[in-house]
Design a protein around this motif. Structure first.
Motif, PDB file in Angstrom:
ATOM      1  N   VAL A   1       1.409  -1.058  -2.907  1.00 58.06           N
ATOM      2  CA  VAL A   1       1.621  -1.072  -1.464  1.00 58.06           C
ATOM      3  C   VAL A   1       2.216   0.266  -1.042  1.00 58.06           C
ATOM      4  O   VAL A   1       3.173   0.758  -1.648  1.00 58.06           O
ATOM      5  CB  VAL A   1       2.554  -2.234  -1.083  1.00 58.06           C
ATOM      6  CG1 VAL A   1       2.956  -2.140   0.380  1.00 58.06           C
ATOM      7  CG2 VAL A   1       1.870  -3.565  -1.359  1.00 58.06           C
ATOM      8  N   ARG A   2       1.657   0.874   0.011  1.00 53.30           N
ATOM      9  CA  ARG A   2       2.054   2.225   0.391  1.00 53.30           C
ATOM     10  C   ARG A   2       2.037   2.387   1.917  1.00 53.30           C
ATOM     11  O   ARG A   2       1.351   1.628   2.624  1.00 53.30           O
ATOM     12  CB  ARG A   2       1.121   3.250  -0.246  1.00 53.30           C
ATOM     13  CG  ARG A   2      -0.345   3.088   0.141  1.00 53.30           C
ATOM     14  CD  ARG A   2      -1.272   3.929  -0.703  1.00 53.30           C
ATOM     15  NE  ARG A   2      -2.662   3.797  -0.277  1.00 53.30           N
ATOM     16  CZ  ARG A   2      -3.463   2.811  -0.650  1.00 53.30           C
ATOM     17  NH1 ARG A   2      -3.010   1.860  -1.462  1.00 53.30           N
ATOM     18  NH2 ARG A   2      -4.715   2.773  -0.229  1.00 53.30           N
ATOM     19  N   PRO A   3       2.785   3.364   2.404  1.00 58.21           N
ATOM     20  CA  PRO A   3       2.805   3.622   3.856  1.00 58.21           C
ATOM     21  C   PRO A   3       1.403   3.836   4.409  1.00 58.21           C
ATOM     22  O   PRO A   3       0.542   4.420   3.749  1.00 58.21           O
ATOM     23  CB  PRO A   3       3.649   4.901   3.959  1.00 58.21           C
ATOM     24  CG  PRO A   3       4.543   4.858   2.760  1.00 58.21           C
ATOM     25  CD  PRO A   3       3.697   4.255   1.670  1.00 58.21           C
ATOM     26  N   GLY A   4       1.203   3.336   5.628  1.00 54.09           N
ATOM     27  CA  GLY A   4      -0.102   3.431   6.264  1.00 54.09           C
ATOM     28  C   GLY A   4      -0.871   2.129   6.195  1.00 54.09           C
ATOM     29  O   GLY A   4      -1.833   1.930   6.948  1.00 54.09           O
ATOM     30  N   GLN A   5      -0.454   1.224   5.300  1.00 54.30           N
ATOM     31  CA  GLN A   5      -1.102  -0.083   5.207  1.00 54.30           C
ATOM     32  C   GLN A   5      -0.405  -1.086   6.118  1.00 54.30           C
ATOM     33  O   GLN A   5       0.786  -0.970   6.409  1.00 54.30           O
ATOM     34  CB  GLN A   5      -1.056  -0.597   3.763  1.00 54.30           C
ATOM     35  CG  GLN A   5      -1.876   0.205   2.779  1.00 54.30           C
ATOM     36  CD  GLN A   5      -1.757  -0.355   1.372  1.00 54.30           C
ATOM     37  OE1 GLN A   5      -0.684  -0.729   0.909  1.00 54.30           O
ATOM     38  NE2 GLN A   5      -2.888  -0.396   0.670  1.00 54.30           N
ATOM     39  N   ARG A   6      -1.183  -2.092   6.550  1.00 49.71           N
ATOM     40  CA  ARG A   6      -0.615  -3.224   7.290  1.00 49.71           C
ATOM     41  C   ARG A   6      -0.687  -4.423   6.361  1.00 49.71           C
ATOM     42  O   ARG A   6      -1.760  -4.754   5.827  1.00 49.71           O
ATOM     43  CB  ARG A   6      -1.398  -3.477   8.579  1.00 49.71           C
ATOM     44  CG  ARG A   6      -0.843  -4.648   9.380  1.00 49.71           C
ATOM     45  CD  ARG A   6      -1.234  -4.571  10.836  1.00 49.71           C
ATOM     46  NE  ARG A   6      -0.912  -5.796  11.551  1.00 49.71           N
ATOM     47  CZ  ARG A   6       0.314  -6.165  11.913  1.00 49.71           C
ATOM     48  NH1 ARG A   6       1.345  -5.416  11.601  1.00 49.71           N
ATOM     49  NH2 ARG A   6       0.508  -7.287  12.568  1.00 49.71           N
TER      50      ARG A   6
END
Length: 252
Positions: free
Chosen positions: A31-36
């Motif tokens: 899980v990484r920034p930019g994902q919802r």
């Protein structure tokens, strides 16, 4: 209903294990920034808070059928969309999320296949579904000592070993049945320390989960017999519990 217990009771009982497991689960799912991301069966927010730390509240949504748990999530994670809903009927449009995660909840879904299928629907093509369940079918789940002792005193007792997805390969089979393509299967293990038997035993009296419900349903004499047998088995000093969970990543 046991899932309507106070959030603090869950924290003291299963939260000790769910927290470190959530960290490993998110690492596995990358899980990484930019994902919802949608947290399905969020409970009092153990996984949700970690998602907020990684992604920010605006990128996180959570659902659970328990009003007390949702109240805790809203308090602990301001800005997160938190809705009362079951996994089998998610209140979001197709393809609303990049990732949908269910940490320690598939085995409590009324219809695990339908719940996983719904998770696939709300992430859509190219999305990722992640699910984890404790390995209750072996001696490596967090409650193995408790349930083996219960069965020793009452051979006819129902344990959590028969819940959906808790045996080796069973979670992947549920994903297959839901029409999902399994891309990774892992077994994540965490270690939780206790300063004493009393610290370990007290959360069992709070009514959380099938184990807590079992303890509360016992007569005073039978409860004391169970407590005494467990204390003789575990001792009164400090000890650690190693707990493993089957974890699957899949795509629609």
């Amino acid at each position: 209903m046991w899932c309507d217990v106070a959030a603090e009771s869950y924290d003291r009982f299963m939260g000790r294990y769910a927290g470190p497991l959530a960290d490993r689960f998110l690492d596995l799912a990358r899980v990484r920034p930019g994902q919802r991301v949608l947290d399905v069966g969020c409970g009092p927010g153990t996984l949700t808070t970690r998602l907020v730390d990684r992604l920010g509240a605006a990128a996180v949504a959570a659902v659970d059928p328990s009003p007390p748990f949702l109240e805790a999530v809203r308090e602990r994670c301001p800005g997160v969309v938190a809705r009362e809903a079951a996994a089998e009927d998610l209140p979001f449009a197709d393809g609303s999320f990049d990732v949908a995660l269910a940490s320690l909840v598939v085995h409590f879904m009324a219809d695990p296949v339908a719940g996983l299928r719904e998770m696939g629907r709300v992430v859509g093509t190219g999305g990722l579904i992640g699910a984890s369940v404790w390995d209750h079918a072996s001696e490596t789940g967090p409650l193995a000592t408790f349930w083996s002792t219960v069965r020793e005193l009452d051979p006819g007792a129902t344990t959590e070993a028969g819940l959906a997805g808790v045996a080796e390969g069973a979670l992947a089979e549920l994903c297959d049945d839901a029409g999902l393509r399994v891309v990774d299967v892992d077994r994540l293990t965490v270690t939780v320390g206790y300063e004493s038997f009393a610290q370990w035993w007290e959360p069992f009296t709070l009514g959380v989960g099938p184990a807590g419900a079992r303890v509360q349903a016992l007569s005073a004499d039978h409860r004391e017999a169970l407590r005494g047998t467990l204390e003789r088995r575990l001792g009164t000093g400090a000890f650690e519990v190693r707990a493993s969970a089957w974890t699957v990543l899949a795509r629609p």
